[in-house]
Scaffold this active site. Structure first.
Site, PDB file in Angstrom:
ATOM      1  N   ASP A   1      63.857 -48.580  34.352  1.00  0.00           N
ATOM      2  CA  ASP A   1      62.401 -48.479  34.477  1.00  0.00           C
ATOM      3  C   ASP A   1      62.087 -48.964  35.894  1.00  0.00           C
ATOM      4  OD1 ASP A   1      59.749 -48.758  32.268  1.00  0.00           O
ATOM      5  OD2 ASP A   1      59.507 -49.375  34.361  1.00  0.00           O
TER       6      ASP A   1
ATOM      7  N   GLU B   1      54.257 -27.457  21.695  1.00  0.00           N
ATOM      8  CA  GLU B   1      54.062 -27.854  20.297  1.00  0.00           C
ATOM      9  C   GLU B   1      52.899 -27.067  19.719  1.00  0.00           C
ATOM     10  OE1 GLU B   1      53.920 -32.113  19.817  1.00  0.00           O
ATOM     11  OE2 GLU B   1      55.715 -32.383  21.029  1.00  0.00           O
TER      12      GLU B   1
ATOM     13  N   HIS C   1      56.647 -34.192  15.635  1.00  0.00           N
ATOM     14  CA  HIS C   1      55.809 -35.180  16.338  1.00  0.00           C
ATOM     15  C   HIS C   1      55.234 -36.211  15.346  1.00  0.00           C
ATOM     16  CE1 HIS C   1      53.251 -35.737  20.204  1.00  0.00           C
ATOM     17  NE2 HIS C   1      53.373 -36.888  19.567  1.00  0.00           N
TER      18      HIS C   1
END
Ligand code: NAD
Ligand code: MLT
Length: 314
Positions: free
Chosen positions: A174, A264, A282
């Site tokens: 990160d 999606e 999802h």
């Protein structure tokens, strides 16, 4: 004058209870899910607030048509379904609910890692189809394997915590992760390349941004260990799906668990046809607790904005 609130995705009724029981403000709450973009563009003109989850795409077109809109509330984390530039240009505040679904998303990711390692969905389907096939579904243990976590924010850290409970080693990447923080959290850290070279399982938890789109691409796949397993419960598009498909077919990637994809709903996506892939539609934040929590948080922001002119999390 009434404040008109349009809820265009399905939200927890308990979560919007703070709005329903508000007495100081005159709130007119309209729930209309499943509007087409054209219908929303017409309807939005009359509303002061638009409250969405991830299904409604709040595009520039819709924002420009929204003559009275003052606030867009996103009951969830990702704001990639909202055109933030267009909202800023019109002075419309966008608020999200960054904490309310962290636990659910981390639990779902952990469930996907375990289901992938032990072929649970396929073994279940095989049994349902009348077979008692024990040889086909030999799995791998998590213990002593390395989990690579890319994006070490709220969910990434919670997933790492659970992985350590499963006796995995964790290495994270990160841009905001420092050596001190990594040490404090008990994980190794390095660049994306460092992470993917050593990980047996790789899970991504970044937002979808210009910088993260296709960050897991052909070149990155080529650095991974043979037999690596890839998990995405963050956003479709972080992983280049063509590169993932090829890496699975070539045998580089042993399996992949996906909760999200670039387009999606992803019914019909060719990745679903590969036996190495397991997927959910999802569902990362789809728990009773998370849905109540994110809707409560955004409801409080709406009340705070109209009562005292500020929000907790603009
Ligand atoms: P967060 O903001 O707490 O963490 C995201 C982390 O990604 C931050 O630490 C940030 O520094 C890091 N990051 C940013 N750019 C990066 C880069 N280029 N490389 C590596 N790391 C980078 O967010 P979160 O709550 O942990 O959510 C993570 C993701 O999960 C988001 O995409 C969110 O939309 C998604 N999400 C999905 C579901 C679901 O239903 N599947 C549920 C909740 C959240
Ligand atoms: C999120 O970003 O919070 C997730 O995509 C969950 C959702 O709202 O569906």
């Amino acid at each position: 004058m009434a404040i008109n609130i349009l809820i265009s995705d399905s939200l927890s009724e308990d979560g919007i209870y703070p709005l329903r029981q508000e007495r100081k403000l005159d709130l007119n709450i309209v729930i209309d899910t499943g509007l087409t973009p054209d219908e929303l563009k017409v309807k939005i003109k009359d509303f002061d607030v638009l409250l969405v989850r991830s299904q409604t795409k709040v595009t520039r077109d819709i924002i420009e048509a929204a003559d009275n809109l003052k606030l867009i509330g996103r009951a969830g984390v990702g704001v990639d379904n909202i055109d933030l530039d267009a909202a800023t240009e019109k002075g419309i505040i966008v608020v999200n609910a960054p904490d309310g679904n962290t636990n659910s998303a981390a639990e779902h990711t952990t469930a996907m890692i375990m289901a992938l390692a032990r072929h649970i969905p396929h073994a279940h389907m095989s049994l349902q189809e009348g077979r008692w096939d024990r040889k086909k579904f030999v799995g791998v243990e998590l213990k002593n394997k390395t989990l690579g976590v890319i994006g070490f924010g709220r969910i990434g850290q919670e997933v790492a915590h659970r992985a350590k409970g499963n006796r995995m080693d964790v290495i994270a990447y990160d841009p905001f992760l420092t050596a001190e923080k990594a040490e404090k959290l008990g994980v190794d850290f390095g660049s994306v390349e460092d992470v993917v070279k050593v990980a047996d399982f790789i899970t991504v938890h970044t937002p979808l941004l210009k910088e993260t789109k296709h960050m897991i691409n052909k070149e990155i796949f080529s650095l991974m260990k043979d037999g690596v397993r890839i998990i995405n419960c963050a956003r479709g598009g972080i992983i280049d799906e063509i590169a993932l498909y090829d890496a699975i077919v070539e045998g580089k990637v042993a399996g992949s668990a996906l909760d999200v994809m670039e387009e999606e709903p992803f019914v019909g996506n060719r990745l679903l046809k590969l036996p190495q892939v397991i997927a959910t539609p999802h569902l990362g934040a789809s728990t009773i607790e998370a849905q109540e929590s994110v809707a409560v948080d955004v409801s409080h922001d709406i009340l705070s904005y109209f009562n005292i002119g500020t929000v907790r999390n603009p």
